[in-house]
Design an enzyme around this catalytic site. Sequence first.
Site, PDB file in Angstrom:
ATOM      1  N   PRO A 134       0.821  -1.220   0.000  1.00  0.00           N
ATOM      2  CA  PRO A 134       0.000   0.000   0.000  1.00  0.00           C
ATOM      3  C   PRO A 134       0.852   1.267   0.000  1.00  0.00           C
ATOM      4  CG  PRO A 134      -0.089  -1.078   2.148  1.00  0.00           C
ATOM      5  CD  PRO A 134       0.661  -1.991   1.231  1.00  0.00           C
ATOM      6  N   GLU A 165       1.699  -8.133   9.266  1.00  0.00           N
ATOM      7  CA  GLU A 165       1.743  -6.664   9.258  1.00  0.00           C
ATOM      8  C   GLU A 165       2.711  -6.135   8.207  1.00  0.00           C
ATOM      9  OE1 GLU A 165      -0.575  -5.171  11.191  1.00  0.00           O
ATOM     10  OE2 GLU A 165      -1.025  -7.265  11.678  1.00  0.00           O
ATOM     11  N   ARG A 171      -1.779  -9.463 -20.204  1.00  0.00           N
ATOM     12  CA  ARG A 171      -2.617  -9.079 -21.352  1.00  0.00           C
ATOM     13  C   ARG A 171      -1.840  -8.302 -22.393  1.00  0.00           C
ATOM     14  NH1 ARG A 171      -7.854  -8.541 -20.824  1.00  0.00           N
ATOM     15  NH2 ARG A 171      -7.814  -6.586 -21.950  1.00  0.00           N
TER      16      ARG A 171
HETATM   17  N1  4FN Z   1      -1.622  -4.811   2.479  1.00  0.00           N
HETATM   18  C1  4FN Z   1      -3.473   0.864   4.150  1.00  0.00           C
HETATM   19  C2  4FN Z   1      -2.593   1.403   5.101  1.00  0.00           C
HETATM   20  C3  4FN Z   1      -1.801   0.553   5.860  1.00  0.00           C
HETATM   21  C4  4FN Z   1      -1.864  -0.837   5.670  1.00  0.00           C
HETATM   22  C5  4FN Z   1      -2.722  -1.350   4.718  1.00  0.00           C
HETATM   23  C6  4FN Z   1      -2.799  -2.830   4.480  1.00  0.00           C
HETATM   24  C7  4FN Z   1      -1.126  -6.984   3.419  1.00  0.00           C
HETATM   25  C8  4FN Z   1       1.106  -7.325   4.486  1.00  0.00           C
HETATM   26  C9  4FN Z   1       0.449  -5.048   3.764  1.00  0.00           C
HETATM   27  C10 4FN Z   1      -2.901  -3.115   0.646  1.00  0.00           C
HETATM   28  C11 4FN Z   1      -3.515  -2.254  -0.260  1.00  0.00           C
HETATM   29  C12 4FN Z   1      -3.131  -2.221  -1.567  1.00  0.00           C
HETATM   30  C13 4FN Z   1      -0.518  -4.544  -1.874  1.00  0.00           C
HETATM   31  C14 4FN Z   1      -3.516  -0.509   3.951  1.00  0.00           C
HETATM   32  C15 4FN Z   1      -1.482  -3.901  -1.114  1.00  0.00           C
HETATM   33  C16 4FN Z   1      -1.863  -3.965   0.233  1.00  0.00           C
HETATM   34  C17 4FN Z   1      -2.103  -3.042  -1.987  1.00  0.00           C
HETATM   35  C18 4FN Z   1      -1.183  -4.862   1.198  1.00  0.00           C
HETATM   36  C19 4FN Z   1      -0.346  -7.789   4.439  1.00  0.00           C
HETATM   37  C20 4FN Z   1       1.191  -5.848   4.781  1.00  0.00           C
HETATM   38  C21 4FN Z   1      -1.013  -5.480   3.619  1.00  0.00           C
HETATM   39  C22 4FN Z   1      -3.937   1.683   1.854  1.00  0.00           C
HETATM   40  C23 4FN Z   1      -5.791   1.446   3.450  1.00  0.00           C
HETATM   41  C24 4FN Z   1      -4.167   3.251   3.724  1.00  0.00           C
HETATM   42  C25 4FN Z   1      -1.811  -5.073   4.859  1.00  0.00           C
HETATM   43  C26 4FN Z   1      -4.331   1.801   3.312  1.00  0.00           C
HETATM   44  N2  4FN Z   1      -1.543  -3.178  -3.203  1.00  0.00           N
HETATM   45  N3  4FN Z   1      -1.861  -3.632   5.062  1.00  0.00           N
HETATM   46  O1  4FN Z   1      -3.642  -3.283   3.742  1.00  0.00           O
HETATM   47  O2  4FN Z   1      -0.291  -5.562   0.861  1.00  0.00           O
HETATM   48  O3  4FN Z   1      -0.596  -4.082  -3.125  1.00  0.00           O
END
Ligand code: 4FN
Length: 250
Positions: free
Chosen positions: A90, A117, A155
């Site tokens: 994210p 996390e 794609r």
């Molecule tokens: N997510 C936010 C802020 C802080 C944490 C998260 C979150 C998966 C491992 C990362 C999330 C969103 C879009 C990967 C979200 C993405 C992920 C992604 C992702 C477990 C740690 C986590 C954006 C809401 C402010 C968990 C927001 N695109 N942490 O989701 O990997 O690729």
Amino acid sequence: MKIQAITLFPEMFDSITGYGVTGRALQQGLWRFEAVNPRRFADNKLGYIDDRPFGGGPGMIMMAPPIYDAIEAARTQTQSGRGRVIYLSPQGAPLTHAKAAELAQLSDLILLCGRYEGIDERLLQSSVDEEIGIGDFVVSGGELPAMMLMDAVLRLVPGVLGDVRSAEQDSFSDGLLDCPHYTRPTEFQGMAVPEVLRSGNHGLIAEWRLEQSLRRTLARRPDLLARRSLIPQEARLLQKIKQEQRDIQS
Ligand code: 4FN
């Protein structure tokens, strides 16, 4: 193209390797896939690769050493000897069509999927080339984001879409939203198909579709219009739409 995913859940990728255009393209040898499970590189017999965060707080953090070893193992399986390492995160710049097109030129992608996390920052510093995100929402792991990136990239790999034209005609590849689509029957729940689409006049049809795309983009995603230059026909149609909306206001 070869894509490798560093993931605790290799089976999740059965969906992209087994179905649809990406599945068929894999069978045809247009791309290759390998999952590397960092549990293989755990320093303990139980295979755990996470630990508690320094400084305290909830949740667990993926440890750097087993992830590092998994990435190095993936590198030895590349065509190029290296490969671009992308952490789905994210914190990353949002995935765009332009980024997908850039990645489609590469021979090796190594996609790092986080769980818990997240991953020890030092691993990201030592081994990650780029962070890419797919949207501002919380998800449970990087696997689904990785598969979305894979689908968008694959794609654009020559031959993956049987019909070259459908990749070009898609919305976004020209920076506008799609126009509405219709097929049989000619009437559904009292709604008719727009007459112009049945006229056989291909010039008129193309102009109608362009106008619909412009209307929708203006109404729903004006940010897309702002980032894009317009050809004269588009500028003329957009002026017409905006004038029409001013007329309704007054
Ligand atoms: N997510 C936010 C802020 C802080 C944490 C998260 C979150 C998966 C491992 C990362 C999330 C969103 C879009 C990967 C979200 C993405 C992920 C992604 C992702 C477990 C740690 C986590 C954006 C809401 C402010 C968990 C927001 N695109 N942490 O989701 O990997 O690729």
